[in-house]
Structure formats: C-alpha cells, structure tokens
Design a protein around this motif. Structure first.
Motif, PDB file in Angstrom:
ATOM      1  N   LEU A 189       0.828  -1.205   0.000  1.00 31.10           N
ATOM      2  CA  LEU A 189       0.000   0.000   0.000  1.00 31.10           C
ATOM      3  C   LEU A 189       0.868   1.264   0.000  1.00 31.10           C
ATOM      4  CD1 LEU A 189      -2.823  -1.014   2.492  1.00 31.10           C
ATOM      5  CD2 LEU A 189      -2.991  -0.792   0.016  1.00 31.10           C
ATOM      6  N   ILE A 190       1.960   1.246   0.759  1.00 31.42           N
ATOM      7  CA  ILE A 190       2.872   2.400   0.774  1.00 31.42           C
ATOM      8  C   ILE A 190       3.582   2.529  -0.572  1.00 31.42           C
ATOM      9  CG2 ILE A 190       4.957   3.338   1.839  1.00 31.42           C
ATOM     10  CD1 ILE A 190       3.977   2.033   4.471  1.00 31.42           C
ATOM     11  N   SER A 191       3.958   1.399  -1.155  1.00 27.36           N
ATOM     12  CA  SER A 191       4.574   1.424  -2.486  1.00 27.36           C
ATOM     13  C   SER A 191       3.614   2.004  -3.526  1.00 27.36           C
ATOM     14  CB  SER A 191       4.997   0.013  -2.878  1.00 27.36           C
ATOM     15  OG  SER A 191       5.448  -0.033  -4.200  1.00 27.36           O
ATOM     16  N   ASN A 192       2.336   1.641  -3.440  1.00 25.21           N
ATOM     17  CA  ASN A 192       1.327   2.192  -4.350  1.00 25.21           C
ATOM     18  C   ASN A 192       1.153   3.691  -4.141  1.00 25.21           C
ATOM     19  OD1 ASN A 192       0.848  -0.290  -5.505  1.00 25.21           O
ATOM     20  ND2 ASN A 192      -1.016  -0.684  -4.348  1.00 25.21           N
ATOM     21  N   MET A 193       1.260   4.155  -2.900  1.00 23.06           N
ATOM     22  CA  MET A 193       1.155   5.584  -2.637  1.00 23.06           C
ATOM     23  C   MET A 193       2.313   6.334  -3.288  1.00 23.06           C
ATOM     24  SD  MET A 193      -0.081   5.376   1.352  1.00 23.06           S
ATOM     25  CE  MET A 193       0.658   6.892   1.809  1.00 23.06           C
ATOM     26  N   VAL A 194       3.532   5.789  -3.175  1.00 19.09           N
ATOM     27  CA  VAL A 194       4.707   6.430  -3.779  1.00 19.09           C
ATOM     28  C   VAL A 194       4.562   6.477  -5.294  1.00 19.09           C
ATOM     29  CG1 VAL A 194       7.194   6.183  -4.157  1.00 19.09           C
ATOM     30  CG2 VAL A 194       6.251   5.867  -1.873  1.00 19.09           C
ATOM     31  N   GLY A 207     -13.429   9.882 -27.873  1.00 18.71           N
ATOM     32  CA  GLY A 207     -14.472   9.496 -28.821  1.00 18.71           C
ATOM     33  C   GLY A 207     -15.805   9.402 -28.108  1.00 18.71           C
ATOM     34  N   GLU A 208     -16.668   8.511 -28.590  1.00 20.08           N
ATOM     35  CA  GLU A 208     -17.968   8.309 -27.955  1.00 20.08           C
ATOM     36  C   GLU A 208     -18.034   7.014 -27.162  1.00 20.08           C
ATOM     37  OE1 GLU A 208     -20.826   8.409 -31.110  1.00 20.08           O
ATOM     38  OE2 GLU A 208     -21.076  10.576 -30.918  1.00 20.08           O
ATOM     39  N   LYS A 209     -16.969   6.226 -27.166  1.00 20.37           N
ATOM     40  CA  LYS A 209     -17.036   4.892 -26.579  1.00 20.37           C
ATOM     41  C   LYS A 209     -16.040   4.629 -25.450  1.00 20.37           C
ATOM     42  CE  LYS A 209     -20.084   3.319 -29.563  1.00 20.37           C
ATOM     43  NZ  LYS A 209     -21.380   2.793 -29.207  1.00 20.37           N
ATOM     44  N   ASP A 210     -15.033   5.467 -25.252  1.00 21.02           N
ATOM     45  CA  ASP A 210     -13.969   5.158 -24.304  1.00 21.02           C
ATOM     46  C   ASP A 210     -13.936   6.159 -23.154  1.00 21.02           C
ATOM     47  OD1 ASP A 210     -13.113   2.994 -25.829  1.00 21.02           O
ATOM     48  OD2 ASP A 210     -11.814   4.257 -27.059  1.00 21.02           O
ATOM     49  N   ILE A 211     -13.755   5.629 -21.947  1.00 21.28           N
ATOM     50  CA  ILE A 211     -13.643   6.431 -20.729  1.00 21.28           C
ATOM     51  C   ILE A 211     -12.320   6.074 -20.069  1.00 21.28           C
ATOM     52  CG2 ILE A 211     -14.682   6.982 -18.498  1.00 21.28           C
ATOM     53  CD1 ILE A 211     -17.274   5.678 -19.573  1.00 21.28           C
ATOM     54  N   VAL A 212     -11.581   7.087 -19.601  1.00 24.26           N
ATOM     55  CA  VAL A 212     -10.357   6.864 -18.852  1.00 24.26           C
ATOM     56  C   VAL A 212     -10.535   7.520 -17.486  1.00 24.26           C
ATOM     57  CG1 VAL A 212      -7.875   7.207 -18.756  1.00 24.26           C
ATOM     58  CG2 VAL A 212      -8.982   6.835 -20.957  1.00 24.26           C
ATOM     59  N   VAL A 213     -10.410   6.720 -16.427  1.00 21.59           N
ATOM     60  CA  VAL A 213     -10.503   7.206 -15.049  1.00 21.59           C
ATOM     61  C   VAL A 213      -9.078   7.384 -14.551  1.00 21.59           C
ATOM     62  CG1 VAL A 213     -11.396   6.725 -12.748  1.00 21.59           C
ATOM     63  CG2 VAL A 213     -12.636   5.895 -14.748  1.00 21.59           C
ATOM     64  N   LYS A 214      -8.727   8.611 -14.115  1.00 23.17           N
ATOM     65  CA  LYS A 214      -7.358   8.912 -13.684  1.00 23.17           C
ATOM     66  C   LYS A 214      -7.357   9.462 -12.273  1.00 23.17           C
ATOM     67  CE  LYS A 214      -5.546  10.129 -18.233  1.00 23.17           C
ATOM     68  NZ  LYS A 214      -4.888  11.181 -19.012  1.00 23.17           N
ATOM     69  N   GLY A 215      -6.259   9.164 -11.541  1.00 19.57           N
ATOM     70  CA  GLY A 215      -6.101   9.687 -10.196  1.00 19.57           C
ATOM     71  C   GLY A 215      -4.794   9.209  -9.592  1.00 19.57           C
ATOM     72  N   ILE A 216      -4.528   9.648  -8.348  1.00 23.13           N
ATOM     73  CA  ILE A 216      -3.283   9.248  -7.691  1.00 23.13           C
ATOM     74  C   ILE A 216      -3.505   8.117  -6.698  1.00 23.13           C
ATOM     75  CG2 ILE A 216      -2.193  11.491  -8.003  1.00 23.13           C
ATOM     76  CD1 ILE A 216      -2.774  12.088  -5.055  1.00 23.13           C
ATOM     77  N   ASP A 217      -4.745   7.872  -6.289  1.00 24.15           N
ATOM     78  CA  ASP A 217      -5.045   6.817  -5.322  1.00 24.15           C
ATOM     79  C   ASP A 217      -5.510   5.575  -6.074  1.00 24.15           C
ATOM     80  OD1 ASP A 217      -5.685   5.273  -3.168  1.00 24.15           O
ATOM     81  OD2 ASP A 217      -7.164   6.655  -2.320  1.00 24.15           O
ATOM     82  N   ASN A 218      -4.722   4.505  -6.014  1.00 20.96           N
ATOM     83  CA  ASN A 218      -5.001   3.283  -6.761  1.00 20.96           C
ATOM     84  C   ASN A 218      -6.342   2.677  -6.363  1.00 20.96           C
ATOM     85  OD1 ASN A 218      -4.577   1.165  -8.515  1.00 20.96           O
ATOM     86  ND2 ASN A 218      -3.259   0.029  -7.116  1.00 20.96           N
ATOM     87  N   GLU A 219      -6.658   2.649  -5.073  1.00 22.89           N
ATOM     88  CA  GLU A 219      -7.917   2.077  -4.619  1.00 22.89           C
ATOM     89  C   GLU A 219      -9.101   2.869  -5.142  1.00 22.89           C
ATOM     90  OE1 GLU A 219      -8.285   0.933  -0.403  1.00 22.89           O
ATOM     91  OE2 GLU A 219      -6.153   1.415  -0.302  1.00 22.89           O
ATOM     92  N   LEU A 220      -9.017   4.184  -5.076  1.00 27.16           N
ATOM     93  CA  LEU A 220     -10.124   5.035  -5.494  1.00 27.16           C
ATOM     94  C   LEU A 220     -10.345   4.952  -7.003  1.00 27.16           C
ATOM     95  CD1 LEU A 220     -12.220   7.004  -4.449  1.00 27.16           C
ATOM     96  CD2 LEU A 220     -10.575   8.843  -4.759  1.00 27.16           C
ATOM     97  N   VAL A 221      -9.273   4.925  -7.779  1.00 28.68           N
ATOM     98  CA  VAL A 221      -9.395   4.786  -9.238  1.00 28.68           C
ATOM     99  C   VAL A 221     -10.082   3.464  -9.584  1.00 28.68           C
ATOM    100  CG1 VAL A 221      -8.087   4.468 -11.381  1.00 28.68           C
ATOM    101  CG2 VAL A 221      -7.473   6.294  -9.825  1.00 28.68           C
ATOM    102  N   GLY A 222      -9.650   2.385  -8.952  1.00 24.97           N
ATOM    103  CA  GLY A 222     -10.247   1.083  -9.213  1.00 24.97           C
ATOM    104  C   GLY A 222     -11.698   1.014  -8.792  1.00 24.97           C
ATOM    105  N   GLN A 223     -12.049   1.630  -7.656  1.00 27.10           N
ATOM    106  CA  GLN A 223     -13.430   1.595  -7.179  1.00 27.10           C
ATOM    107  C   GLN A 223     -14.360   2.398  -8.075  1.00 27.10           C
ATOM    108  OE1 GLN A 223     -14.594  -0.307  -4.516  1.00 27.10           O
ATOM    109  NE2 GLN A 223     -16.489   0.231  -5.533  1.00 27.10           N
ATOM    110  N   ILE A 224     -13.934   3.579  -8.506  1.00 21.32           N
ATOM    111  CA  ILE A 224     -14.768   4.403  -9.392  1.00 21.32           C
ATOM    112  C   ILE A 224     -14.958   3.694 -10.731  1.00 21.32           C
ATOM    113  CG2 ILE A 224     -14.901   6.596 -10.635  1.00 21.32           C
ATOM    114  CD1 ILE A 224     -15.415   6.880  -7.640  1.00 21.32           C
TER     115      ILE A 224
END
Length: 180
Positions: free
Chosen positions: A72-77, A128-145
């Motif tokens: 988890l700390i490695s993911n934060m870095v 385009g009309e078909k692709d979404i990219v979710v971006k962020g710095i918190d791995n858990e939050l990006v995956g959950q959204i």
C-alpha cells in the motif's frame, strides 16, 4: 519473512515520505499528497531515500499485514509520481458517453441518461464516444470508481453489450439454436 514485506521501497527524487509517531504515513509528490494509517504491529522506517517495513511478531495476521502495508505504501509512492488510470469501453447499439463539465453522461440503453460526477482526486477523460479513462493518484479510489461505472451496465455474454475494461475479455455464449 514475507517476500513482499521485506523488499525495500525506493523513494524517488521529488517525493517526501514522513511517518508520525502514531504510524501515519504521509507521501507528498509532484501529483499530490496521500496519507494512510498503518497498524501498530508494523514499524515503518525511512533511511536515505529507502523505506523499510518490519513486523513485531510472527503471528499469521501480522505476517499478512506486513506485506499488505508495504504494498500500500509502495502504491502511494507510485501514485504521487506517475498516477493511475483505468480504461473502460462501451459496446452497444446507440450506447455512448459524453463529458459535460466535471461529469460524464452515459447513454447505455436505459430510458434515461446516467450522470457520474468526478470525486476529489479523480478525473475522467472521454476519448471518442465509446472510451472512458478514469485517472487519479489513489489506486484504490481509481479502481473503485471504474468498478462503479462498469456496474452500471455489465457486459452480457451473448452480444458483449455493456461497459467493460479495455483489456477485459468477455467469454461469449452461443445462444439459442433454431430448429431446422
């Protein structure tokens, strides 16, 4: 020892890691700041740009937490230096997505459009009309959204209509056979 837990975490230039006496690990980097409370059974030490996690005993749950908190700390870095992203794609007749301000509007076969708003620390990019990219710095939050967006219309196994991850493989079913 845990193979993952004993590996050191190298702290890149431009990243500052602080550990409070209450075992609160704070990571500051060019993309933002993340904090996480670490259990008291795990000791976190920072020496000369290298972070080490050590455990207090050999109990089973302490061993599990050893590897968990190190990762988890490695993911934060990694999050405050590079950031994380998940790509989703929409497949279906008439299905599309559009970005309006700080939200995305999904037309995915329901009688109404579905709006998903950005939360603090998360941004959406629409390609385009078909692709979404979710971006962020918190791995858990990006995956959950990303998982929440995917759950709005899970891909069906017959036509593969719905929202899926870009690299996800949908196992297709054959469907009913006509009698002839």
């Amino acid at each position: 020892m845990s193979r993952i837990g004993r590996m050191p975490v190298t702290i890149p230039a431009g990243v500052e890691v602080t550990v409070s006496p209450e075992n609160l690990v704070t990571v500051k980097g060019p993309k933002g700041t993340l904090s996480r409370q670490v259990d008291k059974c795990i000791a976190v030490n920072v020496d000369n740009g290298v972070l080490h996690c050590t455990r207090s005993s050999e109990e089973k749950d302490v061993k599990a937490k050893h590897g968990l908190y190190r990762k988890l700390i490695s993911n934060m870095v990694e999050g405050v230096t590079k950031g994380y992203q998940k790509s989703l794609t929409i497949n279906g007749v008439g299905y599309r997505v559009a970005k309006q301000g700080n939200k995305i509007v999904l037309n995915i076969g329901y009688s109404h459009n579905i709006e998903v708003k950005e939360v603090p620390g998360i941004t959406f990019d629409v390609e385009g009309e078909k692709d979404i990219v979710v971006k962020g710095i918190d791995n858990e939050l990006v995956g959950q959204i990303a998982a929440n967006i995917r759950s709005l219309r899970k891909p069906d196994p017959y036509h593969a209509y719905g929202i899926r991850y870009k690299d996800e493989v949908i196992v297709r079913k054959e469907g009913k056979k006509g009698t002839k």
